[in-house]
Design a protein around this motif. Sequence first.
Motif, mmCIF file in Angstrom:
data_model
loop_
_atom_site.group_PDB
_atom_site.id
_atom_site.type_symbol
_atom_site.label_atom_id
_atom_site.label_comp_id
_atom_site.label_asym_id
_atom_site.label_seq_id
_atom_site.Cartn_x
_atom_site.Cartn_y
_atom_site.Cartn_z
ATOM 1 N N ARG A 1 0.830 -1.207 0.000
ATOM 2 C CA ARG A 1 0.000 0.000 0.000
ATOM 3 C C ARG A 1 0.868 1.263 0.000
ATOM 4 N N ARG B 1 3.942 17.198 3.047
ATOM 5 C CA ARG B 1 2.619 16.550 3.026
ATOM 6 C C ARG B 1 2.761 15.027 3.045
ATOM 7 N N LEU B 2 3.725 14.527 2.307
ATOM 8 C CA LEU B 2 3.956 13.091 2.272
ATOM 9 C C LEU B 2 4.387 12.580 3.641
ATOM 10 N N CYS B 3 5.233 13.337 4.328
ATOM 11 C CA CYS B 3 5.649 12.955 5.679
ATOM 12 C C CYS B 3 4.461 12.966 6.637
ATOM 13 N N ASP B 4 3.558 13.928 6.486
ATOM 14 C CA ASP B 4 2.342 13.937 7.306
ATOM 15 C C ASP B 4 1.542 12.654 7.080
ATOM 16 N N LYS B 5 1.419 12.259 5.832
ATOM 17 C CA LYS B 5 0.678 11.043 5.472
ATOM 18 C C LYS B 5 1.350 9.797 6.052
ATOM 19 N N LEU B 6 2.681 9.717 5.925
ATOM 20 C CA LEU B 6 3.412 8.579 6.471
ATOM 21 C C LEU B 6 3.348 8.549 7.996
ATOM 22 N N ASP C 1 0.789 9.713 9.741
ATOM 23 C CA ASP C 1 -0.578 9.276 10.038
ATOM 24 C C ASP C 1 -0.711 7.756 9.956
ATOM 25 N N ARG C 2 0.067 7.140 9.087
ATOM 26 C CA ARG C 2 0.056 5.676 8.952
ATOM 27 C C ARG C 2 0.953 5.002 9.983
ATOM 28 N N GLU D 1 6.106 7.477 -1.779
ATOM 29 C CA GLU D 1 6.200 7.070 -0.376
ATOM 30 C C GLU D 1 7.385 6.132 -0.176
ATOM 31 N N SER E 1 2.864 4.222 -2.476
ATOM 32 C CA SER E 1 3.126 4.822 -3.786
ATOM 33 C C SER E 1 4.637 4.822 -3.994
#
Length: 158
Positions: A41, A76-81, A83-84, A46, A43
Amino acid sequence: MPRTGSAPSSRAFKVGVWRSLMEVHNTVLREIEHELAERHRLSISEFDTLVNIPLKGTRLRELKDRVVLTQSAVSRLCDKLADRGLITRSPLEEDARGAMIHLTDAGRKVHRNAARTNAEVVERTFADRLSQTQLESLHEILAQLNTEHHPEGCDVTE
């Protein structure tokens, strides 16, 4: 070999070789993207971000220099990572706008497994289709052309 009947010294031949290299790159990258998404899961961006975070961590600003994204996209990508649960993002005392990025245990596990997937795909769709001699020759050629290197501490082959 490029799809051209041109002489090897001609501009058309040279552009054809470049085009062939781009086509191979695109084919392998599509397969990597597919496998990373299916198995982990992730990208490709990522994955690129995770493999460019050294085990000791890195400043967000330095991470931006290691990946092919803008500063805001990396943020933004670091925020997403985060969050996961794959990375932590900690503020820096000496730099109010800066942050320190570290892989979590889960992030290290995903990094390790995704790096294996990446290596499997590269072998299957690219390297295993060449002889050892061809692969060594290509390595020498690309090393001559490559002016960049992987940042110290980043292992993309685990």
